[in-house]
Motif scaffolding. Structure first.
Motif, PDB file in Angstrom:
ATOM      1  N   SER A 251       0.832  -1.205   0.000  1.00 56.84           N
ATOM      2  CA  SER A 251       0.000   0.000   0.000  1.00 56.84           C
ATOM      3  C   SER A 251       0.868   1.257   0.000  1.00 56.84           C
ATOM      4  CB  SER A 251      -0.912   0.009   1.237  1.00 56.84           C
ATOM      5  OG  SER A 251      -1.734  -1.132   1.265  1.00 56.84           O
ATOM      6  N   PRO A 252       0.452   2.317  -0.714  1.00 56.63           N
ATOM      7  CA  PRO A 252       1.231   3.566  -0.747  1.00 56.63           C
ATOM      8  C   PRO A 252       1.014   4.392   0.518  1.00 56.63           C
ATOM      9  CG  PRO A 252      -0.724   3.784  -2.111  1.00 56.63           C
ATOM     10  CD  PRO A 252      -0.713   2.368  -1.611  1.00 56.63           C
ATOM     11  N   ASP A 253       1.663   3.987   1.597  1.00 54.46           N
ATOM     12  CA  ASP A 253       1.465   4.652   2.880  1.00 54.46           C
ATOM     13  C   ASP A 253       2.804   4.992   3.510  1.00 54.46           C
ATOM     14  OD1 ASP A 253       2.434   2.196   3.815  1.00 54.46           O
ATOM     15  OD2 ASP A 253       0.440   1.430   4.297  1.00 54.46           O
ATOM     16  N   ALA A 254       2.761   5.508   4.736  1.00 55.47           N
ATOM     17  CA  ALA A 254       3.984   5.919   5.431  1.00 55.47           C
ATOM     18  C   ALA A 254       4.926   4.750   5.661  1.00 55.47           C
ATOM     19  CB  ALA A 254       3.623   6.583   6.754  1.00 55.47           C
ATOM     20  N   VAL A 255       4.391   3.573   5.915  1.00 53.73           N
ATOM     21  CA  VAL A 255       5.228   2.391   6.125  1.00 53.73           C
ATOM     22  C   VAL A 255       6.007   2.061   4.858  1.00 53.73           C
ATOM     23  CG1 VAL A 255       5.148  -0.110   6.477  1.00 53.73           C
ATOM     24  CG2 VAL A 255       3.881   1.403   8.004  1.00 53.73           C
ATOM     25  N   ALA A 256       5.347   2.156   3.697  1.00 56.77           N
ATOM     26  CA  ALA A 256       6.022   1.878   2.425  1.00 56.77           C
ATOM     27  C   ALA A 256       7.191   2.839   2.215  1.00 56.77           C
ATOM     28  CB  ALA A 256       5.025   1.988   1.273  1.00 56.77           C
ATOM     29  N   LEU A 257       6.978   4.112   2.521  1.00 59.31           N
ATOM     30  CA  LEU A 257       8.056   5.091   2.345  1.00 59.31           C
ATOM     31  C   LEU A 257       9.230   4.786   3.259  1.00 59.31           C
ATOM     32  CD1 LEU A 257       9.084   7.787   1.108  1.00 59.31           C
ATOM     33  CD2 LEU A 257       8.104   8.904   3.102  1.00 59.31           C
ATOM     34  N   GLN A 258       8.959   4.513   4.537  1.00 60.46           N
ATOM     35  CA  GLN A 258      10.048   4.247   5.469  1.00 60.46           C
ATOM     36  C   GLN A 258      10.813   2.984   5.071  1.00 60.46           C
ATOM     37  OE1 GLN A 258      10.905   6.521   7.580  1.00 60.46           O
ATOM     38  NE2 GLN A 258       9.107   7.749   7.135  1.00 60.46           N
ATOM     39  N   ALA A 259      10.096   1.962   4.605  1.00 60.14           N
ATOM     40  CA  ALA A 259      10.757   0.736   4.152  1.00 60.14           C
ATOM     41  C   ALA A 259      11.648   1.022   2.953  1.00 60.14           C
ATOM     42  CB  ALA A 259       9.705  -0.316   3.798  1.00 60.14           C
ATOM     43  N   GLY A 260      11.154   1.826   2.016  1.00 65.08           N
ATOM     44  CA  GLY A 260      11.949   2.170   0.838  1.00 65.08           C
ATOM     45  C   GLY A 260      13.189   2.962   1.182  1.00 65.08           C
ATOM     46  N   ARG A 261      13.083   3.856   2.149  1.00 65.28           N
ATOM     47  CA  ARG A 261      14.242   4.662   2.532  1.00 65.28           C
ATOM     48  C   ARG A 261      15.306   3.814   3.217  1.00 65.28           C
ATOM     49  NH1 ARG A 261      12.404  10.416   4.979  1.00 65.28           N
ATOM     50  NH2 ARG A 261      14.660  10.676   4.891  1.00 65.28           N
ATOM     51  N   VAL A 262      14.870   2.864   4.033  1.00 64.88           N
ATOM     52  CA  VAL A 262      15.842   1.962   4.670  1.00 64.88           C
ATOM     53  C   VAL A 262      16.536   1.118   3.603  1.00 64.88           C
ATOM     54  CG1 VAL A 262      16.125  -0.008   6.233  1.00 64.88           C
ATOM     55  CG2 VAL A 262      14.638   1.905   6.879  1.00 64.88           C
ATOM     56  N   ALA A 263      15.762   0.616   2.636  1.00 64.93           N
ATOM     57  CA  ALA A 263      16.340  -0.194   1.562  1.00 64.93           C
ATOM     58  C   ALA A 263      17.316   0.632   0.724  1.00 64.93           C
ATOM     59  CB  ALA A 263      15.226  -0.761   0.684  1.00 64.93           C
ATOM     60  N   TRP A 264      16.957   1.862   0.399  1.00 61.88           N
ATOM     61  CA  TRP A 264      17.829   2.748  -0.381  1.00 61.88           C
ATOM     62  C   TRP A 264      19.125   3.012   0.378  1.00 61.88           C
ATOM     63  CZ3 TRP A 264      16.512   8.606  -1.417  1.00 61.88           C
ATOM     64  CH2 TRP A 264      17.440   9.140  -2.325  1.00 61.88           C
ATOM     65  N   ARG A 265      18.997   3.361   1.652  1.00 63.36           N
ATOM     66  CA  ARG A 265      20.173   3.640   2.479  1.00 63.36           C
ATOM     67  C   ARG A 265      21.104   2.432   2.542  1.00 63.36           C
ATOM     68  NH1 ARG A 265      19.672   4.844   8.984  1.00 63.36           N
ATOM     69  NH2 ARG A 265      21.872   4.570   9.521  1.00 63.36           N
ATOM     70  N   THR A 266      20.533   1.241   2.618  1.00 58.53           N
ATOM     71  CA  THR A 266      21.335   0.026   2.735  1.00 58.53           C
ATOM     72  C   THR A 266      22.021  -0.322   1.415  1.00 58.53           C
ATOM     73  OG1 THR A 266      19.818  -0.821   4.422  1.00 58.53           O
ATOM     74  CG2 THR A 266      21.288  -2.417   3.369  1.00 58.53           C
ATOM     75  N   LEU A 267      21.281  -0.256   0.319  1.00 60.94           N
ATOM     76  CA  LEU A 267      21.822  -0.669  -0.980  1.00 60.94           C
ATOM     77  C   LEU A 267      22.884   0.294  -1.502  1.00 60.94           C
ATOM     78  CD1 LEU A 267      18.602  -1.894  -2.832  1.00 60.94           C
ATOM     79  CD2 LEU A 267      20.485  -3.293  -1.973  1.00 60.94           C
ATOM     80  N   ARG A 268      22.773   1.585  -1.182  1.00 59.07           N
ATOM     81  CA  ARG A 268      23.750   2.530  -1.734  1.00 59.07           C
ATOM     82  C   ARG A 268      25.151   2.307  -1.170  1.00 59.07           C
ATOM     83  NH1 ARG A 268      24.934   6.702   1.805  1.00 59.07           N
ATOM     84  NH2 ARG A 268      23.460   7.050   3.512  1.00 59.07           N
ATOM     85  N   ALA A 269      25.246   1.570  -0.053  1.00 58.18           N
ATOM     86  CA  ALA A 269      26.558   1.273   0.531  1.00 58.18           C
ATOM     87  C   ALA A 269      27.172   0.025  -0.081  1.00 58.18           C
ATOM     88  CB  ALA A 269      26.426   1.096   2.044  1.00 58.18           C
ATOM     89  N   GLN A 270      26.472  -0.616  -1.015  1.00 55.42           N
ATOM     90  CA  GLN A 270      26.962  -1.836  -1.624  1.00 55.42           C
ATOM     91  C   GLN A 270      27.331  -1.605  -3.083  1.00 55.42           C
ATOM     92  OE1 GLN A 270      24.300  -5.147  -0.875  1.00 55.42           O
ATOM     93  NE2 GLN A 270      23.638  -4.291   1.069  1.00 55.42           N
ATOM     94  N   PHE A 271      28.021  -2.579  -3.693  1.00 53.46           N
ATOM     95  CA  PHE A 271      28.448  -2.467  -5.075  1.00 53.46           C
ATOM     96  C   PHE A 271      27.572  -3.354  -5.957  1.00 53.46           C
ATOM     97  CE2 PHE A 271      32.247  -1.544  -2.548  1.00 53.46           C
ATOM     98  CZ  PHE A 271      32.620  -0.330  -3.088  1.00 53.46           C
ATOM     99  N   HIS A 272      27.500  -2.954  -7.245  1.00 53.70           N
ATOM    100  CA  HIS A 272      26.842  -3.781  -8.265  1.00 53.70           C
ATOM    101  C   HIS A 272      25.374  -4.056  -7.933  1.00 53.70           C
ATOM    102  CE1 HIS A 272      30.913  -4.266  -9.632  1.00 53.70           C
ATOM    103  NE2 HIS A 272      31.250  -4.952  -8.560  1.00 53.70           N
ATOM    104  N   VAL A 273      24.693  -3.069  -7.388  1.00 53.77           N
ATOM    105  CA  VAL A 273      23.268  -3.252  -7.089  1.00 53.77           C
ATOM    106  C   VAL A 273      22.446  -2.119  -7.698  1.00 53.77           C
ATOM    107  CG1 VAL A 273      23.602  -4.591  -4.967  1.00 53.77           C
ATOM    108  CG2 VAL A 273      23.578  -2.098  -4.851  1.00 53.77           C
TER     109      VAL A 273
END
Length: 363
Positions: A251-273
């Motif tokens: 669902s497009p809600d606050a939980v979705a946004l927070q989950a996406g931001r955590v995923a973005w923050r985590t993936l940007r520290a990795q390579f080839h993703v």
């Protein structure tokens, strides 16, 4: 001494003030640490007490809406802090100042600190440290969870109030007191009550549509977000990334946004993703548009990162140009077209689109 100001000009303007307070700055820092009160806010409160004696400055101080009655009812820690200041003031050498810095009765000082607590703004300072500031214009702006203005620190002691949404004649200029506008209404109001001591009744908080959609996440989604975020950010258990992406795709809600931001923050520290990051950014874009004003610094970051991925992996040219244009527009409007942020972004666009250039500009 090694006390720092936001600029040389600021230091020159406040030289006399600091000479009066320098002898007890260290004592205030230690006191703030003991009482869980920021030392910079104790200093601002002391300066406000001194400024109140001046007619022009006192008028500005009086304009600051302090919510002092409610605050003093909850301000036991603050009052205790000032009781200790008053006790320390009787010690020889604690205050070597003119009469402007003689400490007033405890509740008057508590009221001053309440006004600081409610109205001060956090701005970037020297050596990557933040500073607390009371500004004659921006500090008088009311809060909104969908503000039409952004407070931009332009360096050299200059702070600008920039419009980030259309403002009609006679419309109130508002800023956000929150660092994160993406939370649910309940979370935003709880944070404002905890840190600013008021119940937010802005247009967004009163919106029935917002309550029905953005704030509608059931408890199981909230619990899933809390668990997955902890496992990924603290325990480094990457298998929980799937839970985050599942929440983002729901669902497009606050939980979705927070989950996406955590995923973005985590993936940007990795390579080839990059492919994974691009999917996250595509899903985040409508969520950011739903909860943020028309222009916002995090949108500049998002669009620039998306443009970098499209450039380095041969993405659609029209989509690349759209992201570049949106990134530059958000930086220009939030920080000013001549700002360091806008120039850094422009250079990243021009200078070969390398991953290193883009990441340096974004993060």
């Amino acid at each position: 001494c090694d006390f720092t100001f936001c600029s040389p000009a600021c230091g020159a303007r406040h030289a006399e003030v600091h000479r009066a307070e320098c002898a007890y700055v260290d004592a205030l820092v230690a006191l703030g640490a003991r009482e869980c009160v920021e030392a910079s806010r104790l200093l601002l409160a002391s300066r406000m007490a001194a400024a109140s004696a001046d007619a022009e400055q006192g008028q500005r101080v009086a304009l600051l809406e302090g919510s002092c009655v409610a605050l003093k009812a909850q301000a036991g820690v603050l009052v205790a802090a000032f009781e200790r200041i008053e006790a320390a003031a009787s010690a020889p050498g604690f205050v070597q100042a003119d009469e402007g810095f003689e400490l007033e009765p405890c509740m008057v000082q508590a009221e001053m600190l309440c006004k600081v607590q409610v109205n001060c703004l956090s701005l970037p300072g020297p050596a990557f440290r933040s500073v607390s500031a009371l500004l004659s214009g921006a500090s008088l702006c009311a809060h909104s969870c969908r503000p039409n203005c952004h407070v931009a620190h332009e360096g050299a002691g200059v702070v600008a109030l920039r419009a980030v949404a259309p403002i009609a004649p006679g419309e109130e200029m508002t800023i956000s007191y929150l660092g994160d506008l993406g939370g649910s209404g309940e979370d935003r109001r709880a944070e404002l009550a905890r840190t600013r001591f008021f119940a937010c009744t802005c247009e967004r908080c009163g919106s029935a549509s917002e309550a029905e959609h953005w704030d509608s996440a059931p408890e199981e989604r909230r619990e899933m977000l809390a668990r997955a975020s902890h496992e990924v950010l603290v325990e480094r258990e990457m298998e929980f990334m799937k839970d985050l992406t599942d929440l983002l795709g729901g669902s497009p809600d606050a939980v979705a946004l927070q989950a996406g931001r955590v995923a973005w923050r985590t993936l940007r520290a990795q390579f080839h993703v990059d492919d994974e990051i691009r999917e996250i950014l595509v899903a985040l874009e409508p969520l950011f548009e739903a909860c943020l004003p028309l222009y916002h610094p995090i949108k500049a970051q998002m669009y620039l990162e998306h443009a970098r991925i499209l450039a380095t992996h041969g993405g659609n040219e029209a989509e690349f140009l759209r992201c570049c244009t949106a990134a530059q527009a958000n930086a220009d409007i939030c920080f000013g077209p001549e700002s360091v942020e806008a120039e850094t972004m422009k250079e990243a666009m021009i200078s070969g689109q390398t991953e290193q250039d883009f990441r340096a500009a974004v993060w």
